[in-house]
Design a protein around this motif. Sequence first.
Motif, short mmCIF file in Angstrom:
data_model
loop_
_atom_site.label_atom_id
_atom_site.label_comp_id
_atom_site.label_asym_id
_atom_site.label_seq_id
_atom_site.Cartn_x
_atom_site.Cartn_y
_atom_site.Cartn_z
N LEU B 4 0.88 -1.17 0.00
CA LEU B 4 0.00 0.00 0.00
C LEU B 4 0.92 1.21 0.00
N LEU B 5 0.79 2.02 -1.05
CA LEU B 5 1.62 3.23 -1.18
C LEU B 5 0.71 4.43 -1.00
N ALA B 26 -0.37 5.82 12.61
CA ALA B 26 0.75 4.86 12.59
C ALA B 26 0.60 3.79 13.67
N LYS B 30 0.15 -0.16 12.62
CA LYS B 30 1.16 -1.14 13.04
C LYS B 30 0.56 -2.33 13.79
N PHE B 71 -7.29 -5.52 6.40
CA PHE B 71 -8.23 -4.40 6.15
C PHE B 71 -9.58 -4.68 6.80
N ALA B 80 -8.17 2.77 8.94
CA ALA B 80 -8.70 3.38 7.72
C ALA B 80 -9.48 4.65 8.03
N VAL B 81 -10.26 4.63 9.11
CA VAL B 81 -11.04 5.81 9.49
C VAL B 81 -10.10 6.98 9.81
N ALA B 83 -6.87 7.23 8.93
CA ALA B 83 -6.06 7.57 7.76
C ALA B 83 -6.82 8.51 6.83
N ALA B 84 -8.13 8.31 6.74
CA ALA B 84 -8.94 9.19 5.90
C ALA B 84 -8.88 10.63 6.40
N SER B 87 -5.60 12.07 5.30
CA SER B 87 -5.63 12.36 3.85
C SER B 87 -6.39 13.65 3.57
N SER B 95 -3.48 7.18 -2.92
CA SER B 95 -3.06 5.89 -2.36
C SER B 95 -3.38 4.80 -3.37
N MET B 96 -2.58 3.75 -3.34
CA MET B 96 -2.76 2.66 -4.31
C MET B 96 -2.13 1.39 -3.76
#
Lengths: 103, 103
Positions: B4-5, B26, B30, B71, B80-81, B83-84, B87, B95-96
Amino acid sequence: MVRLLVLYNKPNDAEAFHKHFDEVVAPLAKKMPGVRRYTVSRDVMPSQSGEPYYMVAEIDWDDMESLKRDFESPEGKAAAVEAAKVSEMSPGTRSMIYEFVEV
Amino acid sequence: MVRLLVLYNKPNDAEAFHKHFDEVVAPLAKKMPGVRRYTVSRDVMPSQSGEPYYMVAEIDWDDMESLKRDFESPEGKAAAVEAAKVSEMSPGTRSMIYEFVEV
């Protein structure tokens, strides 16, 4: 570790782009003596944010000194000339260099 | 290996961005059990083509199954919540996800 990351957009002529990359750029880049890992990813999928790039190439070295030594080598200079041609075939290509450490 | 980049642009509020990333995202990311390597690069330098991103985060898994399992885990969903939110602080984040193999 130090990484060169190259992010390619969809090329105008995909066949010419991949041919030059596979047959000229990759073989030259792999000749650089300090390269620890060289990966190319073609099946790039979207994740949470924004659009994926078309292709991702990553070359890893032990440290910045090794990268610089390779960039100044005959193999590195030849690879850079040919890599520039491939980047021109993929408008908006972005390349960058960074040290990476585990968090 | 699967990666995941995440490519971050310069955030509007760098202090809030790094604080939320370092203290919330982070640590949660982790905790995902399948993560093999998680790196964050903040000193990103330009190379041959285009502008470097402001920050690059990379998370590696053994394979796509491991990524999907993580995930769908509680840790992954929580990450994910958060990280959004990070972003959103960095307009144009991309992201990809891709498999990577040595060439």
